[in-house]
Design an enzyme around this catalytic site. Structure first.
Site, mmCIF file in Angstrom:
data_model
loop_
_atom_site.group_PDB
_atom_site.id
_atom_site.type_symbol
_atom_site.label_atom_id
_atom_site.label_comp_id
_atom_site.label_asym_id
_atom_site.label_seq_id
_atom_site.Cartn_x
_atom_site.Cartn_y
_atom_site.Cartn_z
ATOM 1 N N GLY A 227 10.516 -5.548 10.857
ATOM 2 C CA GLY A 227 11.188 -4.585 9.976
ATOM 3 C C GLY A 227 10.430 -3.259 9.978
ATOM 4 N N GLU A 265 17.440 0.941 -2.045
ATOM 5 C CA GLU A 265 17.854 0.285 -3.292
ATOM 6 C C GLU A 265 16.758 -0.714 -3.603
ATOM 7 O OE1 GLU A 265 18.797 -2.118 -5.774
ATOM 8 O OE2 GLU A 265 20.469 -2.871 -4.565
ATOM 9 N N CYS A 299 18.328 -7.704 -8.828
ATOM 10 C CA CYS A 299 17.623 -6.461 -9.148
ATOM 11 C C CYS A 299 18.204 -5.769 -10.372
ATOM 12 C CB CYS A 299 17.628 -5.527 -7.946
ATOM 13 S SG CYS A 299 19.268 -5.227 -7.316
HETATM 14 P P1 ADP Z 1 10.445 -9.657 -1.001
HETATM 15 O O1 ADP Z 1 9.090 -9.163 -1.412
HETATM 16 O O2 ADP Z 1 11.274 -10.015 -2.144
HETATM 17 O O3 ADP Z 1 10.432 -10.681 0.095
HETATM 18 P P2 ADP Z 1 10.751 -7.324 0.584
HETATM 19 O O4 ADP Z 1 11.066 -6.028 -0.018
HETATM 20 O O5 ADP Z 1 9.354 -7.537 1.074
HETATM 21 O O6 ADP Z 1 11.207 -8.424 -0.429
HETATM 22 O O7 ADP Z 1 11.707 -7.637 1.791
HETATM 23 C C1 ADP Z 1 12.950 -7.008 2.014
HETATM 24 C C2 ADP Z 1 13.140 -6.845 3.503
HETATM 25 O O8 ADP Z 1 12.131 -5.969 3.998
HETATM 26 C C3 ADP Z 1 13.012 -8.126 4.329
HETATM 27 O O9 ADP Z 1 14.012 -8.090 5.353
HETATM 28 C C4 ADP Z 1 11.638 -8.005 4.936
HETATM 29 O O10 ADP Z 1 11.507 -8.678 6.159
HETATM 30 C C5 ADP Z 1 11.535 -6.525 5.160
HETATM 31 N N1 ADP Z 1 10.164 -6.001 5.262
HETATM 32 C C6 ADP Z 1 9.016 -6.532 4.802
HETATM 33 N N2 ADP Z 1 7.967 -5.725 5.036
HETATM 34 C C7 ADP Z 1 8.454 -4.627 5.670
HETATM 35 C C8 ADP Z 1 7.883 -3.405 6.148
HETATM 36 N N3 ADP Z 1 6.596 -3.135 6.034
HETATM 37 N N4 ADP Z 1 8.716 -2.517 6.706
HETATM 38 C C9 ADP Z 1 10.046 -2.731 6.802
HETATM 39 N N5 ADP Z 1 10.640 -3.850 6.364
HETATM 40 C C10 ADP Z 1 9.862 -4.801 5.808
#
Ligand code: ADP
Length: 494
Positions: A227, A265, A299
């Site tokens: 991601g 969001e 959320c």
């Molecule tokens: P949670 O903490 O509830 O798991 P996140 O906000 O970490 O929620 O995750 C939301 C999405 O962001 C997921 O698809 C996750 O894989 C992705 N994600 C996690 N870390 C990163 C990052 N550093 N950059 C971009 N996307 C990320």
């Protein structure tokens, strides 16, 4: 990775990625497990994509944007999204079982997570076909004489969509369909805990629609790096993200070197201001239901209840009874409204925050632990904490569990001050017998959305976004469509 039907009804999705029109694994063949939260069993696998796979997906999306007519042919896009809508309708029950399998969301409450988003595909197809992509603003005085001007709404380019696990199918649709209909190409990165709601959408696009290769790509992965790679890729023009505020900050920072348009969001910590004249017997059971129905993994949940001191005990009693009688259990059983948390890690996070609340002086009215009759599955008792200090962690951090915190207040001003004592600004609620009075309070709450007397602010035709650290930009409504367009202003001779 075929279907595995177990007695409980769990169903494994297609765990392959979609890159450049091909459903595929990753070069090493790596996969990761998907666990059903209601029985803690591994129920199948999804492809564990890599940063290289993500780069290939972005390249495919870039080629499709720059080298095909997708961005210019609105009729063709309408045809493709209409086809996709029909294909999703044909797959409704399969998608529902995948959702319940991955999330543990009760089958009884899946309508808003399956039927509604499928309907949204049709909505965006029609909205995008009818949208005025060229607006004439008339004659303007300029130093060189009068000039006509036109605004051309054009797709932004390659959109990276990153989604969380709490309402995965809905958010995969909400983040990608307006983007596609507006003429962008898309790379979707679903969350680790819910890969199939994304990969299954990829399979349906590949096998059941004319959407050209590269226009829609899905990269599943068990690594946060993937991601992160999407949000930093210089070939990506825009990121649309739903998730935690901490990750949202990382996404915003990763896009800064290339000044990416970023729609965020993020988290919330919404307050429900219950005014003295409110109908408690209607407002508070609904408040309890909202806290439990998705195991609190929402959320927008108004998780901080502010009660007038004059009716404090009465309010606590109604909340207690509602939470103690909430139907919690196996998500496949009709009538059950609260399933498990999505993972043991999430449950532990919830339990730890409840403990921190009690340590900081809150009074545990009910719940606070694991239900005795549900030892298997990541269940958490509906939990009510009273006398909660508005500055304590449990009142400041998003819990994402079936937990309500209650704080008494003496004056309306004090209630508003407590409601606004947060870094977030996603939603809120006001209950009162006097709608004008409730509206006056709603106007003073610093959030993007407020419900009065449980009337929902949320819908496809109304913009939804957060203030403060709850987000940037809007989903839904005209504003939500325009997010995926940039404006080219053209000056022409009279
Ligand atoms: P949670 O903490 O509830 O798991 P996140 O906000 O970490 O929620 O995750 C939301 C999405 O962001 C997921 O698809 C996750 O894989 C992705 N994600 C996690 N870390 C990163 C990052 N550093 N950059 C971009 N996307 C990320």
């Amino acid at each position: 990775m075929g279907d595995t039907t177990l007695e409980t009804g769990v169903l494994a999705g297609d765990g392959r990625m979609l890159i450049g029109g091909e459903l595929q694994g990753t070069a090493s063949g790596a996969v990761f497990d998907v666990v059903h939260p209601a029985n803690e069993q591994v129920v199948g696998q999804a492809v564990d994509g890599t940063v290289d796979d993500m780069a290939r997906a972005v390249e495919a999306a870039r080629r499709a944007f720059d080298g095909t007519d997708w961005s210019r042919d609105v009729e063709f896009r309408h045809h493709c999204l209409s086809q996709l809508h029909a294909a999703l309708e044909n797959n409704t029950e399969r998608l529902r079982r995948i959702l319940v399998t991955e999330v543990g969301c009760p089958v009884t409450v899946t309508g808003s997570q399956i039927e509604s988003p499928i309907e949204e595909v049709r909505h965006w197809a029609a909205y995008g076909r009818d949208f005025d992509y060229v607006v004439h603003t008339g004659l303007h005085d300029t130093p060189m004489g009068p000039a006509r001007r036109q605004l051309h709404y054009e797709p932004v380019g390659v959109v990276g969509a990153i989604t969380p696990w709490n309402v995965p199918f809905y958010l995969n649709i909400a983040e990608t369909m307006p983007a596609l209909m507006a003429g962008n190409t898309v790379v979707l990165k679903p969350a680790q805990l819910t890969p199939w709601s994304g990969t299954e959408l990829g399979r349906i696009v590949a096998e059941e629609t004319d959407i050209p290769a590269g226009v829609f790509n899905v990269v599943s992965s068990n690594a946060n790096d993937v991601g992160a790679a999407l949000s930093a890729d210089p070939c990506v023009d825009m990121i649309t993200f739903t998730g935690s505020t901490a990750t949202g900050r990382a996404v915003l920072a990763a896009g800064a070197p290339t000044v990416k348009k970023t729609l965020l969001e993020l988290g919330g910590k919404s307050a429900h201001v219950v005014l003295e004249d409110a109908d408690f017997t209607s407002a508070l059971p609904i408040a309890a239901m909202m806290a439990c129905v998705m195991s609190g993994q929402s959320c927008v949940l108004p998780s901080r209840i502010l009660l007038p001191r004059s009716r404090y005990d009465e309010g606590l009693e109604i909340l207690k009874v509602s939470m103690e009688n909430f139907p919690i259990g196996d998500p496949w059983t009709p009538g059950i409204m609260q399933g498990p948390q999505i993972s043991e890690q999430q449950r532990q996070k919830v339990l730890e925050l409840i403990r921190s609340g009690i340590e900081s002086g809150a009074r545990l009215i009910t719940g606070g632990g694991i239900p005795e009759n549900l030892p298997v599955g990541y269940y958490t008792e509906p939990t009510l904490l009273a006398d909660v200090d508005p500055d304590s962690r449990v009142a400041q951090e998003e819990i994402f569990g079936p937990v309500l915190t209650v704080t008494p207040y003496d004056t309306e001003d004090e209630a508003i001050e407590i409601a606004n004592n947060t870094i977030y600004g996603l939603s809120g609620e006001v209950s009162s017998a006097d709608v004008d009075r409730a509206l006056a309070v709603a106007k003073r709450i610093r959030t993007g959305n407020v419900s009065i007397n449980a009337k929902s602010h949320f819908g496809i035709n109304s913009p939804f976004g957060g203030t403060g650290q709850s987000g940037l930009g809007y989903r839904n409504g005209a504003e939500g469509y325009r997010e995926y367009l940039s404006i080219k202003t053209i000056g022409l001779p009279e």
